[in-house]
Design an enzyme around this catalytic site. Sequence first.
Site, PDB file in Angstrom:
ATOM      1  N   ILE A  78       0.686  -1.178   0.063  1.00  0.00           N
ATOM      2  CA  ILE A  78       0.060  -0.135   0.058  1.00  0.00           C
ATOM      3  C   ILE A  78       1.077   1.287   0.113  1.00  0.00           C
ATOM      4  CG2 ILE A  78      -0.090   0.221   2.538  1.00  0.00           C
ATOM      5  CD1 ILE A  78      -2.947   0.999  -0.061  1.00  0.00           C
ATOM      6  N   LEU A 101       4.941  -9.839   4.392  1.00  0.00           N
ATOM      7  CA  LEU A 101       4.941 -11.188   3.566  1.00  0.00           C
ATOM      8  C   LEU A 101       5.946 -12.060   3.918  1.00  0.00           C
ATOM      9  CD1 LEU A 101       4.757  -9.095   0.123  1.00  0.00           C
ATOM     10  CD2 LEU A 101       3.019 -10.769   1.071  1.00  0.00           C
ATOM     11  N   LEU A 131       0.499  -6.536  -4.098  1.00  0.00           N
ATOM     12  CA  LEU A 131       1.639  -5.644  -4.717  1.00  0.00           C
ATOM     13  C   LEU A 131       2.710  -5.717  -4.057  1.00  0.00           C
ATOM     14  CD1 LEU A 131      -0.612  -2.822  -5.541  1.00  0.00           C
ATOM     15  CD2 LEU A 131      -0.545  -4.790  -6.837  1.00  0.00           C
ATOM     16  N   SER A 179       5.421  -9.475 -13.617  1.00  0.00           N
ATOM     17  CA  SER A 179       6.112  -8.898 -14.172  1.00  0.00           C
ATOM     18  C   SER A 179       6.716  -9.065 -15.716  1.00  0.00           C
ATOM     19  CB  SER A 179       7.160  -8.351 -13.334  1.00  0.00           C
ATOM     20  OG  SER A 179       8.258  -7.454 -14.062  1.00  0.00           O
ATOM     21  N   GLU A 225       9.477  -8.451 -16.385  1.00  0.00           N
ATOM     22  CA  GLU A 225      10.769  -9.003 -16.136  1.00  0.00           C
ATOM     23  C   GLU A 225      10.854 -10.559 -16.506  1.00  0.00           C
ATOM     24  OE1 GLU A 225      14.375  -7.860 -14.987  1.00  0.00           O
ATOM     25  OE2 GLU A 225      13.521  -6.215 -16.163  1.00  0.00           O
ATOM     26  N   TYR A 255      15.377 -11.115  -9.028  1.00  0.00           N
ATOM     27  CA  TYR A 255      13.736 -10.639  -9.195  1.00  0.00           C
ATOM     28  C   TYR A 255      12.963 -11.241  -9.948  1.00  0.00           C
ATOM     29  CZ  TYR A 255      10.006  -7.410  -9.836  1.00  0.00           C
ATOM     30  OH  TYR A 255       8.929  -6.614 -10.345  1.00  0.00           O
TER      31      TYR A 255
HETATM   32  P1  NAP Z   1       7.132  -0.237  -5.268  1.00  0.00           P
HETATM   33  O1  NAP Z   1       6.776   1.334  -5.228  1.00  0.00           O
HETATM   34  O2  NAP Z   1       8.683  -0.599  -4.778  1.00  0.00           O
HETATM   35  O3  NAP Z   1       6.365  -0.658  -3.754  1.00  0.00           O
HETATM   36  C1  NAP Z   1       6.484  -2.124  -3.110  1.00  0.00           C
HETATM   37  C2  NAP Z   1       5.960  -2.102  -1.945  1.00  0.00           C
HETATM   38  O4  NAP Z   1       6.163  -3.632  -1.319  1.00  0.00           O
HETATM   39  C3  NAP Z   1       5.978  -1.206  -0.889  1.00  0.00           C
HETATM   40  O5  NAP Z   1       4.965  -0.759  -0.311  1.00  0.00           O
HETATM   41  C4  NAP Z   1       6.710  -2.049   0.336  1.00  0.00           C
HETATM   42  O6  NAP Z   1       6.470  -1.421   1.663  1.00  0.00           O
HETATM   43  C5  NAP Z   1       6.208  -3.316   0.129  1.00  0.00           C
HETATM   44  N1  NAP Z   1       7.079  -4.450   0.600  1.00  0.00           N
HETATM   45  C6  NAP Z   1       8.287  -4.422   0.593  1.00  0.00           C
HETATM   46  N2  NAP Z   1       8.777  -5.773   1.414  1.00  0.00           N
HETATM   47  C7  NAP Z   1       7.360  -6.146   1.908  1.00  0.00           C
HETATM   48  C8  NAP Z   1       7.243  -7.085   2.770  1.00  0.00           C
HETATM   49  N3  NAP Z   1       8.252  -7.787   3.440  1.00  0.00           N
HETATM   50  N4  NAP Z   1       6.082  -7.146   3.620  1.00  0.00           N
HETATM   51  C9  NAP Z   1       5.310  -6.697   3.003  1.00  0.00           C
HETATM   52  N5  NAP Z   1       5.424  -5.524   1.981  1.00  0.00           N
HETATM   53  C10 NAP Z   1       6.597  -5.327   1.613  1.00  0.00           C
HETATM   54  O7  NAP Z   1       6.675  -1.263  -6.228  1.00  0.00           O
HETATM   55  P2  NAP Z   1       5.384  -0.572  -7.229  1.00  0.00           P
HETATM   56  O8  NAP Z   1       6.160   0.079  -8.553  1.00  0.00           O
HETATM   57  O9  NAP Z   1       4.264   0.092  -6.724  1.00  0.00           O
HETATM   58  O10 NAP Z   1       4.875  -2.033  -7.869  1.00  0.00           O
HETATM   59  C11 NAP Z   1       4.076  -2.892  -7.084  1.00  0.00           C
HETATM   60  C12 NAP Z   1       4.140  -4.340  -7.560  1.00  0.00           C
HETATM   61  O11 NAP Z   1       4.147  -4.269  -8.913  1.00  0.00           O
HETATM   62  C13 NAP Z   1       5.555  -4.998  -6.958  1.00  0.00           C
HETATM   63  O12 NAP Z   1       5.080  -6.395  -6.737  1.00  0.00           O
HETATM   64  C14 NAP Z   1       6.353  -5.166  -8.245  1.00  0.00           C
HETATM   65  O13 NAP Z   1       7.309  -6.068  -8.327  1.00  0.00           O
HETATM   66  C15 NAP Z   1       5.174  -5.363  -9.411  1.00  0.00           C
HETATM   67  N6  NAP Z   1       5.618  -4.713 -10.768  1.00  0.00           N
HETATM   68  C16 NAP Z   1       5.942  -3.383 -10.902  1.00  0.00           C
HETATM   69  C17 NAP Z   1       6.145  -2.770 -12.080  1.00  0.00           C
HETATM   70  C18 NAP Z   1       6.433  -1.150 -12.353  1.00  0.00           C
HETATM   71  O14 NAP Z   1       6.613  -0.734 -13.433  1.00  0.00           O
HETATM   72  N7  NAP Z   1       6.063  -0.333 -11.250  1.00  0.00           N
HETATM   73  C19 NAP Z   1       6.080  -3.685 -13.159  1.00  0.00           C
HETATM   74  C20 NAP Z   1       5.585  -4.828 -13.248  1.00  0.00           C
HETATM   75  C21 NAP Z   1       5.343  -5.546 -11.796  1.00  0.00           C
HETATM   76  P3  NAP Z   1       7.460  -0.814   2.414  1.00  0.00           P
HETATM   77  O15 NAP Z   1       6.869   0.706   2.374  1.00  0.00           O
HETATM   78  O16 NAP Z   1       7.231  -1.311   3.981  1.00  0.00           O
HETATM   79  O17 NAP Z   1       8.738  -0.949   2.022  1.00  0.00           O
HETATM   80  O1  G4F Z   2      13.721   2.040 -14.142  1.00  0.00           O
HETATM   81  P1  G4F Z   2      14.245   0.297 -14.064  1.00  0.00           P
HETATM   82  O2  G4F Z   2      15.204   0.234 -12.888  1.00  0.00           O
HETATM   83  O3  G4F Z   2      13.388  -0.717 -14.402  1.00  0.00           O
HETATM   84  P2  G4F Z   2      13.449  -2.354 -14.587  1.00  0.00           P
HETATM   85  O4  G4F Z   2      14.808  -2.902 -14.317  1.00  0.00           O
HETATM   86  O5  G4F Z   2      13.030  -2.387 -15.890  1.00  0.00           O
HETATM   87  O6  G4F Z   2      12.226  -2.863 -13.636  1.00  0.00           O
HETATM   88  C1  G4F Z   2      10.922  -2.179 -13.460  1.00  0.00           C
HETATM   89  O7  G4F Z   2      10.044  -2.712 -14.242  1.00  0.00           O
HETATM   90  C2  G4F Z   2       9.734  -4.105 -14.088  1.00  0.00           C
HETATM   91  C3  G4F Z   2       8.677  -4.423 -15.280  1.00  0.00           C
HETATM   92  O8  G4F Z   2       9.474  -4.560 -16.265  1.00  0.00           O
HETATM   93  C4  G4F Z   2       9.249  -4.288 -12.787  1.00  0.00           C
HETATM   94  F1  G4F Z   2       8.839  -5.414 -12.461  1.00  0.00           F
HETATM   95  C5  G4F Z   2      10.278  -4.003 -11.670  1.00  0.00           C
HETATM   96  O9  G4F Z   2       9.594  -4.087 -10.515  1.00  0.00           O
HETATM   97  C6  G4F Z   2      10.766  -2.466 -12.109  1.00  0.00           C
HETATM   98  O10 G4F Z   2       9.427  -1.752 -11.616  1.00  0.00           O
HETATM   99  O11 G4F Z   2      15.393   0.242 -15.499  1.00  0.00           O
HETATM  100  C7  G4F Z   2      14.842   0.221 -16.554  1.00  0.00           C
HETATM  101  C8  G4F Z   2      16.170   0.311 -17.693  1.00  0.00           C
HETATM  102  C9  G4F Z   2      17.088  -1.075 -17.355  1.00  0.00           C
HETATM  103  O12 G4F Z   2      17.536  -1.619 -18.610  1.00  0.00           O
HETATM  104  C10 G4F Z   2      18.332  -0.300 -16.665  1.00  0.00           C
HETATM  105  O13 G4F Z   2      19.325  -0.983 -17.150  1.00  0.00           O
HETATM  106  O14 G4F Z   2      17.105   1.167 -17.483  1.00  0.00           O
HETATM  107  C11 G4F Z   2      18.529   1.034 -17.511  1.00  0.00           C
HETATM  108  N1  G4F Z   2      19.069   2.195 -16.803  1.00  0.00           N
HETATM  109  C12 G4F Z   2      19.962   2.845 -17.409  1.00  0.00           C
HETATM  110  N2  G4F Z   2      20.562   3.657 -16.548  1.00  0.00           N
HETATM  111  C13 G4F Z   2      18.929   2.431 -15.603  1.00  0.00           C
HETATM  112  C14 G4F Z   2      19.811   3.332 -15.355  1.00  0.00           C
HETATM  113  N3  G4F Z   2      18.203   1.973 -14.544  1.00  0.00           N
HETATM  114  C15 G4F Z   2      18.075   2.516 -13.285  1.00  0.00           C
HETATM  115  N4  G4F Z   2      17.455   2.197 -12.268  1.00  0.00           N
HETATM  116  N5  G4F Z   2      19.216   3.505 -13.188  1.00  0.00           N
HETATM  117  C16 G4F Z   2      20.056   4.031 -14.149  1.00  0.00           C
HETATM  118  O15 G4F Z   2      20.707   4.853 -13.703  1.00  0.00           O
END
Ligand code: NAP
Ligand code: G4F
Length: 341
Positions: A10, A58, A79, A134, A136, A158
């Site tokens: 959340i 979790l 999430l 994801s 990923e 991951y």
């Molecule tokens: P986020 O901003 O990093 O949020 C992650 C959440 O997980 C935070 O609220 C964190 O809570 C909680 N968490 C971490 N460890 C935990 C634990 N041990 N028990 C319970 N909660 C815990 O991620 P998001 O971008 O909102 O993404 C939401 C979900 O979608 C994630 O599962 C992510 O892997 C997945 N996802 C994201 C993307 C994307 O592009 N954003 C794409 C594909 C999938 P704390 O505040 O307590 O740390």
């Molecule tokens: O923004 P990123 O760190 O996201 P990434 O690795 O794609 O993962 C995010 O999306 C996933 C869905 O496909 C989620 F499941 C995951 O939880 C997360 O939300 O990096 C995106 C790209 C990568 O290829 C990385 O190598 O950006 C490239 N990059 C280049 N310079 C960088 C940087 N990434 C980060 N974080 N920082 C840099 O300086």
Amino acid sequence: MARRALITGITGQDGSYLAEHLLDQGYEVWGLARGQANPRVSRMRKLLSDVQVVRGDLLDQGSLISAVERVQPDEVYNLGAISFVPMSWEQAELTAEVTGMGVLRMLEAIRVCSGVSRGAAAASGQIRFYQASSSEMFGQVTETPQNERTAFHPRSPYGVAKAYGHFLTQNYRESYGMYAVSGILFNHESPRRGAEFVTRKVSLGVARIKLGQATELRLGNLEARRDWGYAGDYVKAMHLMLQAATPEDYVIGTGRMKSVRELVEAAFSAAGLDWERYVVTDQTLHRPAEVDLLCADPKKARTQLGWEPRVAFDELVAMMVESDLRLLTDGGDPDQDSSWP
Ligand code: NAP
Ligand code: G4F
């Protein structure tokens, strides 16, 4: 009676948008929050005052059972995760426990609280479960664009942990008849995105340079390509998935790819700056194994759920740059995520 939703994660980007969306739909929303004095929980309480908080982690099976017993949800959105890919190499075991095994613990909490077993299948009116899977998981892609049938080749601890959660969600659906779905979401971003992810790192970097607070922005691989959309659009897909008559998995993305280089160009140009004067590439920011490209085929979500992304890439980048310019001008602290409205 209002429908009741329990959201893990959340305090994260998606948790906040999903909670707002469900509150708008008339839901009673509960968020699972961990930690003794987690500052992100008090921030969340201020911004989402209508969300009720239940404690849990979790990593802790008993706490999840207690949370489900207390909330008695109609829908659970899992999430919560360690979601930053580079961290998953540094803390691979913790990532497996939270991002992978956490899914098992949440499914078990629902199964036990619903009285579901091998001999007693899930009844109608059961708790519906959404797993945040994801793109990923596709990793080193075997075809482009990627759809629900594309093979997985994850490239990070991951991605491997997410693949475990994905298959387990399918397995509980097949083994117990549970209503459990996996949303395979491609990258989605917003002004609430964590500062460690590349889009927000860039929007904050641009804002700092524009305001004279920094002179350069250090980045890793500029050639990686992603399918970037807006988080506010994607949480609507999560909700739609749990309203479908039958539980199925869906790919969610825009179907368009951009490189990190194109992201950088768009962000600097939104602030009237020439990126080549400021961006420095840094080998230490490259990953041990990179995902070179990701691009969604969201046809199934469009045809079966009627879901469409609304915010285009340039609009998203401009939104993030403008938000960070406002945040820094007002003296906000990005590490406290005070760009939340
Ligand atoms: P986020 O901003 O990093 O949020 C992650 C959440 O997980 C935070 O609220 C964190 O809570 C909680 N968490 C971490 N460890 C935990 C634990 N041990 N028990 C319970 N909660 C815990 O991620 P998001 O971008 O909102 O993404 C939401 C979900 O979608 C994630 O599962 C992510 O892997 C997945 N996802 C994201 C993307 C994307 O592009 N954003 C794409 C594909 C999938 P704390 O505040 O307590 O740390
Ligand atoms: O923004 P990123 O760190 O996201 P990434 O690795 O794609 O993962 C995010 O999306 C996933 C869905 O496909 C989620 F499941 C995951 O939880 C997360 O939300 O990096 C995106 C790209 C990568 O290829 C990385 O190598 O950006 C490239 N990059 C280049 N310079 C960088 C940087 N990434 C980060 N974080 N920082 C840099 O300086």
